[in-house]
Design a protein around this motif. Structure first.
Motif, short mmCIF file in Angstrom:
data_model
loop_
_atom_site.label_atom_id
_atom_site.label_comp_id
_atom_site.label_asym_id
_atom_site.label_seq_id
_atom_site.Cartn_x
_atom_site.Cartn_y
_atom_site.Cartn_z
N GLY A 353 -18.38 25.64 25.54
CA GLY A 353 -19.08 26.69 26.08
C GLY A 353 -18.41 26.94 27.56
O GLY A 353 -17.48 26.34 28.07
N ARG A 354 -19.16 27.87 28.28
CA ARG A 354 -18.58 28.24 29.55
C ARG A 354 -19.23 27.41 30.61
O ARG A 354 -20.50 26.87 30.47
N LEU A 355 -18.80 27.35 31.84
CA LEU A 355 -19.29 26.49 32.92
C LEU A 355 -20.45 27.57 33.39
O LEU A 355 -20.22 28.67 33.85
N PRO A 356 -21.72 27.12 33.52
CA PRO A 356 -22.82 27.99 33.64
C PRO A 356 -22.76 28.33 35.14
O PRO A 356 -22.41 27.56 36.20
N THR A 357 -23.26 29.80 35.27
CA THR A 357 -23.20 30.25 36.80
C THR A 357 -24.10 29.49 37.57
O THR A 357 -23.76 29.42 38.90
N PHE A 358 -24.89 28.93 37.08
CA PHE A 358 -26.24 28.11 37.86
C PHE A 358 -25.56 27.04 38.47
O PHE A 358 -26.33 26.58 39.68
N ILE A 359 -24.44 26.41 38.18
CA ILE A 359 -23.68 25.45 38.92
C ILE A 359 -23.57 25.63 40.36
O ILE A 359 -23.82 24.76 41.17
N THR A 360 -23.58 26.94 40.70
CA THR A 360 -23.18 27.24 42.03
C THR A 360 -24.62 27.14 42.96
O THR A 360 -24.52 27.32 44.20
N SER A 361 -25.65 26.76 42.31
CA SER A 361 -27.14 26.73 43.02
C SER A 361 -27.23 25.48 43.64
O SER A 361 -28.10 25.44 44.61
N HIS A 362 -26.14 24.57 43.17
CA HIS A 362 -26.54 23.23 43.67
C HIS A 362 -25.71 23.16 45.11
O HIS A 362 -24.81 22.59 45.07
N LYS A 363 -26.25 23.42 46.22
CA LYS A 363 -25.71 23.53 47.22
C LYS A 363 -25.33 22.06 47.83
O LYS A 363 -24.54 22.17 48.75
N ASN A 364 -26.07 20.90 47.67
CA ASN A 364 -25.69 19.89 48.08
C ASN A 364 -24.52 19.14 47.22
O ASN A 364 -24.60 17.87 47.49
N LEU A 365 -24.18 19.64 46.23
CA LEU A 365 -23.18 19.02 45.18
C LEU A 365 -22.13 18.52 45.99
O LEU A 365 -21.13 19.28 46.78
N GLU A 366 -21.66 17.24 45.77
CA GLU A 366 -20.41 16.69 46.62
C GLU A 366 -19.32 16.35 45.39
O GLU A 366 -18.20 16.18 45.86
N TYR A 367 -19.71 16.15 44.37
CA TYR A 367 -18.77 15.65 43.41
C TYR A 367 -19.18 16.23 42.00
O TYR A 367 -20.34 16.14 41.58
N LEU A 368 -18.05 16.79 41.42
CA LEU A 368 -18.34 17.47 40.32
C LEU A 368 -17.06 17.10 39.35
O LEU A 368 -16.30 17.75 39.62
N ASN A 369 -17.50 16.54 38.05
CA ASN A 369 -16.48 16.10 37.25
C ASN A 369 -16.60 16.79 35.88
O ASN A 369 -17.77 16.09 35.27
N LEU A 370 -16.04 17.55 35.46
CA LEU A 370 -16.13 18.16 33.96
C LEU A 370 -14.80 17.76 33.18
O LEU A 370 -14.61 18.61 32.15
N GLN A 371 -13.88 17.08 33.67
CA GLN A 371 -12.53 17.04 33.08
C GLN A 371 -12.72 16.55 31.40
O GLN A 371 -13.55 15.66 31.26
N VAL A 372 -11.72 16.66 30.82
CA VAL A 372 -11.48 16.40 29.49
C VAL A 372 -12.73 16.69 28.62
O VAL A 372 -13.62 15.77 28.09
N ASN A 373 -12.96 17.99 28.24
CA ASN A 373 -14.15 18.59 27.81
C ASN A 373 -13.45 19.74 27.05
O ASN A 373 -12.15 19.86 26.89
N LYS A 374 -14.12 20.50 26.44
CA LYS A 374 -13.77 21.76 25.56
C LYS A 374 -14.44 22.98 26.26
O LYS A 374 -14.63 24.03 25.72
N LEU A 375 -14.70 22.92 27.67
CA LEU A 375 -15.18 24.22 28.30
C LEU A 375 -14.16 25.25 28.23
O LEU A 375 -13.26 24.84 28.54
N HIS A 376 -14.64 26.46 28.38
CA HIS A 376 -13.62 27.61 28.28
C HIS A 376 -14.23 28.67 29.22
O HIS A 376 -15.29 28.77 29.76
N GLY A 377 -13.36 29.86 29.26
CA GLY A 377 -13.66 30.92 30.08
C GLY A 377 -13.25 30.85 31.47
O GLY A 377 -12.94 29.97 31.99
N PRO A 378 -13.82 31.97 32.25
CA PRO A 378 -13.32 31.81 33.70
C PRO A 378 -14.38 30.96 34.51
O PRO A 378 -15.42 30.80 33.92
N LEU A 379 -13.93 30.83 35.61
CA LEU A 379 -14.82 29.82 36.56
C LEU A 379 -15.83 30.95 37.19
O LEU A 379 -15.63 32.09 37.26
#
Length: 544
Positions: A353-379
């Motif tokens: 699936g796509r990277l959910p837009t809600f991810i940008t709500s996590h203003k305190n996020l310092e580390y995001l690792n989604l590598q080696v999956n089957k995510l698709h679509g634009p950022l």
């Protein structure tokens, strides 16, 4: 007085004074004493046996033992596990039957060192009779070399607030009885996947939904499998959840999104599949704003929790609500930026699936690792809103579209991995605003256009890999500003023109890959690697 008439405390002292060897000698000839040892409360008592200091190290070795079973099984364990020369005649002393009124496993533990460094290690199995120690609040056996299963008796210690069994060697399934520990705050069952140390197997018990006071749950580096039950809805205090490096499959439980104080979520190296659940957005917290001098008002039907479906967790947008409309300083509800998540690792799964837009709500996020999956679509177009993000790993997915201009808002970013995707278009000129970037990887995409001169503003870069794209034109002279650069890989593109001489003046550059581009001229190279075994042997090399 008959032996059976003595108080338990006296019998316990007798056992402690005699020691296991004398007890073993007396039991066959004293039926009364044998009966005492094999029935409650002695049958529920667990003790700690001390093996004398081995000659080869400063580590004292102990083992749990039940008085009812005598020393025979323990001595067999010693002989099977150690060489006879390691110990002083296999000498054994009962130092303490673990008291039932202590809060910690080793609180008040007797001094075993005799002047030596006080280091000890428990060995062998942990008996279920540990459940008799009703006052225990902490069981920390981290790194002790234990064996056998996690004792079910732990589930009887309802006052426990901490269980730490990191890399202990305990095996088998997680006992469902641990779900009885409603006061538990930390449950750390991390194992190891390296060497010969075994790991926990089976699935997560459904009974864990009762652990509503958990702050930390670590089950990583084991061989747990199956679908993770949707048990996290009541764990509103949970701050750390680590399920990484197991064999879990199926969806990530949606109820993880109800863990309102979660700061670290690690699920990497499993077989999780399906989309990233929408409920993993933090339910938005609200703050009641009462300006100074305002009358006290009741929000009544305008309470913000009316906007949350308690079953599905769906969120409906609620506007700012002015309750006391007649007041010049109205009471209102306002969204508050209370998103606690700082680390999210879902890498090495089968997520789609796509990277959910809600991810940008996590203003305190310092580390995001989604590598080696089957995510698709634009950022998400507003991904630059993650201003505190330091590590962003999106490699080896199926992302497409252009790199959004807003990515340059990630001003704290140190590592960016976009490799092995299908990104197209130019590298944004505003990339130069990422002045903290040390690693930039975008190889194996479909990027085109010229390399922007603004790349030279990334003066902290140590590794730059843009290979296997369609980047064209000349390498900008500004690349000579990257004095911290160790590795530069621009191979398999459509570069043309001459290689700027400033590249060869970079003081820390030790690897340069430029092969499989258009002919760019001849240069005298000494220490640079052109990723071509034959050319590396020549002083005069042609970069192609």
């Amino acid at each position: 007085m008959h032996l059976l008439d003595l108080p338990f405390e006296v019998l316990q002292q007798i056992y402690w004074k005699l020691g296991p060897f004398k007890i073993a000698k007396y039991r066959p000839v004293c039926r009364s004493f044998n009966n005492i040892l094999t029935r409650p409360p002695f049958s529920n008592l667990t003790g700690v046996v001390h093996i004398h200091h081995p000659h080869s190290s400063l580590v004292e070795v102990m083992c749990f033992v039940k008085p009812a079973s005598g020393p025979e099984h323990f001595m067999k364990f010693v002989r099977d596990s150690y060489q006879a020369g390691d110990f002083d005649e296999f000498s054994v002393n009962i130092r303490s039957a673990v008291p039932t009124n202590e809060e910690s496993m080793f609180e008040g533990f007797p001094d075993l060192t005799n002047g030596r460094s006080r280091i000890f290690r428990l060995d062998g199995p942990v008996p279920s009779a540990i459940g008799w120690l009703k006052q225990l609040k902490s069981v920390n056996l981290e790194l002790h070399q234990l064996s056998g299963p996690i004792p079910r008796g732990l589930g009887e210690l309802i006052q426990l607030t901490c269980i730490d069994l990191v890399r202990t060697g305990l095996t088998g399934p997680i006992p469902s009885e641990l779900g009885n520990l409603c006061n538990l705050k930390k449950l750390i069952l991390s194992g190891t996947l390296y060497g010969t140390i075994p790991a926990l197997t089976g699935s997560i018990p459904e009974s864990f939904r009762n652990l509503v006071n958990l702050v930390e749950l670590r089950l990583d580096k084991n061989k747990l499998s199956g679908t993770v039950p949707d048990i996290f809805g009541g764990m509103t205090k949970l701050q750390t959840l680590d399920l990484s490096c197991n064999s879990f499959e199926g969806p990530i439980p949606a109820s993880v999104g109800r863990c309102m104080q979660l700061t670290t979520l690690k699920c990497e190296h499993n077989g999780f599949s399906g989309p990233i659940p929408n409920l993993m957005i933090r339910l938005p917290l609200w703050r009641l704003i009462v300006p100074e001098g305002s009358p006290t008002c009741s929000p009544q039907s305008n309470r913000p929790d009316h906007g949350i479906d308690q079953d599905s967790g769906a969120i409906s947008e609620l506007p700012l609500v002015s309750v006391c409309r007649q007041s010049p300083n109205p009471v209102s509800y306002q969204r508050e930026d209370w998103f606690f998540l700082t680390k999210l690792d879902l890498s090495h799964n089968e997520l789609s699936g796509r990277l959910p837009t809600f991810i940008t709500s996590h203003k305190n996020l310092e580390y995001l690792n989604l590598q080696v999956n089957k995510l698709h679509g634009p950022l998400p177009t507003d991904i630059g809103a993650l201003e505190k993000l330091k590590r962003l790993y999106l490699g080896s997915n199926q992302f497409s579209g252009e790199i959004p201009q807003s990515i340059t808002g990630l001003v704290a970013l140190e590592r960016l991995d976009l490799s092995n995707n299908s990104f197209v278009g130019k590298i944004p000129e505003s990339i130069g605003s990422l002045v903290n970037l040390t690693h930039l990887e975008a190889q194996y995409n479909k990027l085109s256009g010229q390399l922007p001169k603004e790349i030279g503003l990334l003066i902290s870069l140590t590794d730059l890999d843009l290979s296997q794209n369609g980047i064209c034109g000349e390498i900008p002279e500004s690349i000579g500003n990257l004095r911290e650069l160790h590795t530069l890989n621009l191979s398999h593109n459509q570069l043309s023109g001459k290689v700027p001489l400033c590249i060869f003046m970079l003081p820390n550059l030790n690897t340069l890959h430029l092969k499989n581009n258009y002919r760019v001229g001849k240069l005298c190279l000494d220490k640079l690697c052109l990723d071509d075994e034959e050319d590396e042997q020549d002083e005069q090399m042609e970069l192609i």
